[in-house]
Design a protein around this motif. Structure first.
Motif, PDB file in Angstrom:
ATOM      1  N   ILE A   1       0.843  -1.201   0.000  1.00 33.03           N
ATOM      2  CA  ILE A   1       0.000   0.000   0.000  1.00 33.03           C
ATOM      3  C   ILE A   1       0.876   1.249   0.000  1.00 33.03           C
ATOM      4  O   ILE A   1       0.636   2.194  -0.746  1.00 33.03           O
ATOM      5  CB  ILE A   1      -0.971  -0.010   1.208  1.00 33.03           C
ATOM      6  CG1 ILE A   1      -2.011  -1.128   1.010  1.00 33.03           C
ATOM      7  CG2 ILE A   1      -1.671   1.327   1.390  1.00 33.03           C
ATOM      8  CD1 ILE A   1      -2.901  -1.391   2.195  1.00 33.03           C
ATOM      9  N   ASN A   2       1.929   1.230   0.818  1.00 35.22           N
ATOM     10  CA  ASN A   2       2.833   2.383   0.897  1.00 35.22           C
ATOM     11  C   ASN A   2       3.460   2.693  -0.459  1.00 35.22           C
ATOM     12  O   ASN A   2       3.539   3.847  -0.869  1.00 35.22           O
ATOM     13  CB  ASN A   2       3.924   2.105   1.941  1.00 35.22           C
ATOM     14  CG  ASN A   2       4.825   3.303   2.133  1.00 35.22           C
ATOM     15  OD1 ASN A   2       4.374   4.441   2.071  1.00 35.22           O
ATOM     16  ND2 ASN A   2       6.101   3.053   2.360  1.00 35.22           N
ATOM     17  N   MET A   3       3.865   1.650  -1.171  1.00 31.83           N
ATOM     18  CA  MET A   3       4.505   1.853  -2.481  1.00 31.83           C
ATOM     19  C   MET A   3       3.509   2.382  -3.510  1.00 31.83           C
ATOM     20  O   MET A   3       3.877   3.046  -4.460  1.00 31.83           O
ATOM     21  CB  MET A   3       5.090   0.534  -2.989  1.00 31.83           C
ATOM     22  CG  MET A   3       6.295   0.071  -2.229  1.00 31.83           C
ATOM     23  SD  MET A   3       7.705   1.122  -2.503  1.00 31.83           S
ATOM     24  CE  MET A   3       8.942   0.308  -1.518  1.00 31.83           C
ATOM     25  N   ASN A   4       2.233   2.063  -3.305  1.00 34.80           N
ATOM     26  CA  ASN A   4       1.207   2.407  -4.298  1.00 34.80           C
ATOM     27  C   ASN A   4       0.590   3.784  -4.061  1.00 34.80           C
ATOM     28  O   ASN A   4      -0.148   4.287  -4.901  1.00 34.80           O
ATOM     29  CB  ASN A   4       0.105   1.345  -4.264  1.00 34.80           C
ATOM     30  CG  ASN A   4      -0.495   1.128  -5.624  1.00 34.80           C
ATOM     31  OD1 ASN A   4      -0.003   1.652  -6.624  1.00 34.80           O
ATOM     32  ND2 ASN A   4      -1.565   0.378  -5.683  1.00 34.80           N
ATOM     33  N   MET A   5       0.899   4.371  -2.901  1.00 33.06           N
ATOM     34  CA  MET A   5       0.275   5.650  -2.556  1.00 33.06           C
ATOM     35  C   MET A   5       1.111   6.816  -3.042  1.00 33.06           C
ATOM     36  O   MET A   5       2.339   6.784  -2.939  1.00 33.06           O
ATOM     37  CB  MET A   5       0.144   5.758  -1.038  1.00 33.06           C
ATOM     38  CG  MET A   5      -1.005   4.983  -0.478  1.00 33.06           C
ATOM     39  SD  MET A   5      -0.821   4.899   1.281  1.00 33.06           S
ATOM     40  CE  MET A   5      -2.280   5.700   1.778  1.00 33.06           C
TER      41      MET A   5
END
Lengths: 68, 160
Positions: free
Chosen positions: B97-101
């Motif tokens: 999720i962190n990489m996609n935000m």
């Protein structure tokens, strides 16, 4: 490591998905690289630079931190 | 010692469904070029973190034995397995999720959230083991949810 992917991509009117398809990775990878959260391997950095007809040094600025 | 049919079904059924889910997930991800180097990086990192959680669980269980609490083998193996799988999945999910935000996650909030999840799991697992009442694990759901929401709330763009 900072990069100019967003600027170069906009200059070429390319979406993140277009670039991702061209270099053979997911859009998530392009988002992570663009935002400086992930530093790509030398092979991927080379492929991204090639997609912009540039050399690695023109796209990636070594020794500087990303947005984080 | 008799064969426990329910245990066998859970053990092998869980493994079969897990492997099927993993295989179909990889197949779908492959179609979207999802099995790239970022995917490997995220899941290698989460696996490495999950081993630290497993190590902590082993220490806690060893301590319980040292304090004289009698533990069943199945219970100990089950706790170790849950801690390992859950920490692997949760850290992998947080990293993905962190990489996609586009907005980054706030490191202090992630640390706070993970601490809440780890502490509540630790406390409620100990309570379950010592009292023999597995319903205590259900009580760990609200604090875990709060911890996960806290960890996954992105930093506001105005904040610096």
């Amino acid at each position: 490591m900072r990069n100019r992917i967003k600027d170069l991509r906009k200059a070429k009117k390319m979406t993140q998905e277009d670039l991702a398809k061209q270099v053979g990775v997911s859009r998530q990878s392009i988002i992570a690289i663009e935002s400086g959260k992930y530093n790509p391997s030398i092979e991927l950095a080379y492929n991204i630079s090639k997609a912009f007809d540039s050399i690695i040094e023109e796209v990636f600025i070594f020794g500087e931190r990303g947005e984080e | 010692m008799g064969v426990q049919i329910g245990g066998l079904i859970g053990l092998y059924g869980g493994a079969v469904f897990g492997i099927l889910g993993w295989w179909f997930g990889r197949r779908m991800a492959k179609k979207q070029r999802g099995l790239d180097e970022l995917h490997s990086h995220i899941w290698q990192k989460s696996r490495s973190i999950s081993w630290f959680c497993t190590l902590a669980a082993i220490y806690v269980l060893f301590s319980l034995v040292a304090f004289g609490i009698k533990l069943k083998v199945a219970m100990v193996l089950g706790v170790i397995m849950i801690v390992h799988m859950a920490s692997w999945g949760i850290t992998g999910m947080i990293l993905s999720i962190n990489m996609n935000m586009t907005e980054p996650l706030k490191p202090s909030r992630v640390k706070f959230g993970i601490s809440i999840v780890a502490m509540s799991l630790f406390i409620f697992i100990i309570l379950s083991i010592t009292t023999g009442n597995w319903w205590f694990l259900i009580a760990s759901i609200p604090p875990n949810t709060i911890g996960l929401i806290s960890a996954l709330t992105p930093e506001r763009s105005g904040e610096d």
